[in-house]
Design a protein around this motif. Structure first.
Motif, mmCIF file in Angstrom:
data_model
loop_
_atom_site.group_PDB
_atom_site.id
_atom_site.type_symbol
_atom_site.label_atom_id
_atom_site.label_comp_id
_atom_site.label_asym_id
_atom_site.label_seq_id
_atom_site.Cartn_x
_atom_site.Cartn_y
_atom_site.Cartn_z
ATOM 1 N N THR A 1 2.847 2.751 13.852
ATOM 2 C CA THR A 1 4.290 2.609 13.724
ATOM 3 C C THR A 1 4.931 2.281 15.064
ATOM 4 O O THR A 1 4.300 2.372 16.121
ATOM 5 C CB THR A 1 4.921 3.888 13.166
ATOM 6 N N VAL B 1 4.724 -4.970 9.466
ATOM 7 C CA VAL B 1 5.142 -4.428 8.178
ATOM 8 C C VAL B 1 6.348 -3.499 8.344
ATOM 9 O O VAL B 1 6.613 -2.996 9.429
ATOM 10 C CB VAL B 1 3.995 -3.649 7.491
ATOM 11 N N HIS C 1 7.975 -0.084 6.260
ATOM 12 C CA HIS C 1 7.847 0.952 5.240
ATOM 13 C C HIS C 1 9.258 1.358 4.837
ATOM 14 O O HIS C 1 10.038 1.841 5.649
ATOM 15 C CB HIS C 1 7.077 2.139 5.830
ATOM 16 N N LEU D 1 5.447 -0.836 1.231
ATOM 17 C CA LEU D 1 5.360 -1.664 2.426
ATOM 18 C C LEU D 1 5.763 -3.104 2.139
ATOM 19 O O LEU D 1 5.452 -3.645 1.076
ATOM 20 C CB LEU D 1 3.926 -1.638 2.976
#
Length: 237
Positions: free
Chosen positions: A165, A191, A193, A200
């Motif tokens: 992340t 990506v 979330h 995703l």
């Protein structure tokens, strides 16, 4: 390819740093290849970037309906259990009411508590941005017990996608004996979330021919406008 932000060395085929997610500076050759690919897939350039369709009211409606149905289902189970134990207490010689009724109320309350905890868990799902830093395929075994109480060995394939992340947290996503999601993501993919959904979204969907619904996770064709299962907009625009 060396990242200009953190100095990490990433594969030249990826467009985002696998360590920090920073966009990588492409060489002239890779830029030319990229431009050629875009020309060959005319109309797909609007599939690069996170879609604003996530703000469509249909997603909020889906979350409300999912919460409502979880409580309805739990409520139905609770009523069945409570009534069943009450009848059992009235007709059985092994247990009388109110003892049987109390047990039914306890189990029914447990179903409702599970629904409440699941709702709270969905509400606490936070948004984060990240990058795919690794993918793994592992052949594994485990012991299971059959209906006769005999143990047997089960073999399965574990597919793992590793995300990092924007805050540096490592998150693993696992799938058993299903490589669909595993093949959908590549190392270096950026990506997002999504909050409240736990699904995703790829930043770059220009090369894809499939897309997962960000509400119910159903697999759809990339050219479809809405999910055929839940009718929520697909994040392909």
């Amino acid at each position: 390819m060396i990242c200009s932000k953190c100095g990490a060395d990433s594969d030249k085929s990826v467009r985002f740093c696998t360590n920090c997610g920073n966009p990588l500076t492409q060489t002239v050759e890779s830029q030319t290849d990229h431009e050629t690919r875009i020309e060959q897939t005319e109309g797909n350039q609007n599939r690069i970037g996170y879609s604003e369709r996530i703000n469509d009211p249909a997603f909020a409606s889906y979350r409300r309906q999912a919460t409502a149905w979880s409580f309805i289902f739990a409520g139905i189970l609770a009523v069945i259990v409570i009534v069943g134990f009450f009848i059992y207490g009235e007709t059985s010689s092994e247990m009388d009411n109110p003892q049987a009724l109390y047990i039914g109320l306890g189990i029914g309350g447990m179903f409702l508590t599970i629904a409440l905890l699941a709702t709270i868990s969905r509400m606490r799902i936070k948004q984060w941005d990240g990058v795919v830093i690794d993918k793994k395929i592992e052949k594994k075994t485990r012991r299971n017990k059959d209906s006769n109480g005999q143990y047997y060995t089960e073999r399965y394939t574990l597919y793992t996608i590793v995300f990092k992340t924007d805050r540096g947290k490592i998150i693993n996503k696992f799938e058993e004996d299903d490589d669909t999601i595993f093949n959908y993501f590549e190392i270096g993919d950026q990506v997002r979330h999504h909050k409240g959904l736990g699904t995703l979204e790829k930043y770059d969907k220009s090369k894809d021919d499939i897309i997962f619904c960000n509400a119910c996770s159903t697999l759809n064709d990339i050219n479809d406008d809405k999910c055929y299962r839940c009718s929520c907009p697909l994040l392909n625009k």
